[in-house]
Write a protein that holds these residues in place. Sequence first.
Motif, PDB file in Angstrom:
ATOM      1  N   TYR A 172       0.393  -6.818  10.268  1.00 13.98           N
ATOM      2  CA  TYR A 172      -0.555  -6.838   9.146  1.00 13.98           C
ATOM      3  C   TYR A 172      -1.427  -5.591   9.176  1.00 13.98           C
ATOM      4  O   TYR A 172      -1.690  -4.964   8.146  1.00 13.98           O
ATOM      5  N   PHE A 173      -1.892  -5.199  10.386  1.00 13.99           N
ATOM      6  CA  PHE A 173      -2.740  -4.010  10.505  1.00 13.99           C
ATOM      7  C   PHE A 173      -1.987  -2.745  10.117  1.00 13.99           C
ATOM      8  O   PHE A 173      -2.523  -1.882   9.420  1.00 13.99           O
ATOM      9  N   ASP A 174      -0.716  -2.624  10.569  1.00 16.61           N
ATOM     10  CA  ASP A 174       0.103  -1.461  10.198  1.00 16.61           C
ATOM     11  C   ASP A 174       0.276  -1.388   8.686  1.00 16.61           C
ATOM     12  O   ASP A 174       0.225  -0.309   8.088  1.00 16.61           O
ATOM     13  N   SER A 175       0.504  -2.557   8.070  1.00 20.31           N
ATOM     14  CA  SER A 175       0.662  -2.599   6.619  1.00 20.31           C
ATOM     15  C   SER A 175      -0.626  -2.184   5.923  1.00 20.31           C
ATOM     16  O   SER A 175      -0.617  -1.461   4.938  1.00 20.31           O
ATOM     17  N   LEU A 176      -1.767  -2.620   6.476  1.00 18.11           N
ATOM     18  CA  LEU A 176      -3.072  -2.265   5.912  1.00 18.11           C
ATOM     19  C   LEU A 176      -3.256  -0.752   5.918  1.00 18.11           C
ATOM     20  O   LEU A 176      -3.702  -0.172   4.936  1.00 18.11           O
TER      21      LEU A 176
END
Length: 384
Positions: A335-339
Amino acid sequence: MLTRYDTAPINSLSVDSQTGFLHAKNVPIARVGVFPYLKADGSLTMEAKLPDELLADSTVESANSKPVTDEHPNEAVTTNNTKKYMKGFTADNAHVDGDKLKVDMTITDSDLISEIQKGKQELSIGFQTDIAPVKGTYKGMAYDSVQRNIQINHVAVVRRGRAGHSVRLTGDSAEMVIDDKGEKQEMDYKVVHLSDGSDITVASNDVSKVTKLDADNSEKAKQVADIKAQIKALQAKLDKLQGTADANKADADKAQAKADSAEKELSDYKKKFNADALDDAVAKRMDLINEVKPFVGDSFDFKGKSERDMKIEAIKSVNDSIDFENKSDDYVDAYFDSLEDNHKPSSVVGFQDSVTKTDSAEKETFDRYHMADMIEKQMNGGNN
């Protein structure tokens, strides 16, 4: 120890007795560094003027014989508008001095001369440049892109310059931003002298955090040094036991057993306290802090926060409706990488094939709360 970007006044302003023109010698008009720019969508991007670019021969040459203006015009200065904007000119002796670009200049406009004599003495270049989307760090400051092929169009005398007080007619280091109330606020940049002897440039609000982190790292370095000393002592003990085993055949088996035990203890120490691994861990955490900080803000306290904690705080800064209680680390990482991928700052190209920029912080400002609100709306829209 903290060091400011201060400089002694340049005591070389003189007035021509015949014409009344104001002459300034060896004036710094730009410096190497990382600077914020506000993009058309309201987001902030950090762009670097690196030594190989700003101090290149072609850029230095472009500072020769260029118009001097009172503040930045809204267009490039050309023969079509010099009567409107030109208040003086630079000489043809542009040169590099340390990390700055310097040149002599003459002010011919009586109103601007009067303003300068009353204290309006900071400078800002108007220039064209190509933006290369290359990330990196320069002296501790992270940047999103690099300004290349810099060509100076004019030099503006301004109230507050992006390059700081050290780029001025007479000499300190700050920029102006607009806060959430629309008021001008001074944003200091300071140089922090680290315990390893190196210097990094940080916003004044981050000095205490950086010095605390440096102190923690320094303490870890001392621990590593102590462990290395223990390893050295164990190695000496091992060598001594090994020598005893070779010299005394009667006690060879006993000495060898002790040597084996010492060697195992040495190996365990090396595995547990690997200095390179510790350095890598510290560097990895510093990188993550730099990635998370744009989302959580300068006031966020990273002390005691795990990698998972920091990433969750970054995600919740734009979408606090997600429950991570039963989520795996892989879920949080993804999720953080996508953010990051969905909200990386992008370059804006304009003014024909390149970008005309003005280094005036009165024109280029950033509202963190407005940016966070936009990111949250984009995230909510994407999830729907």
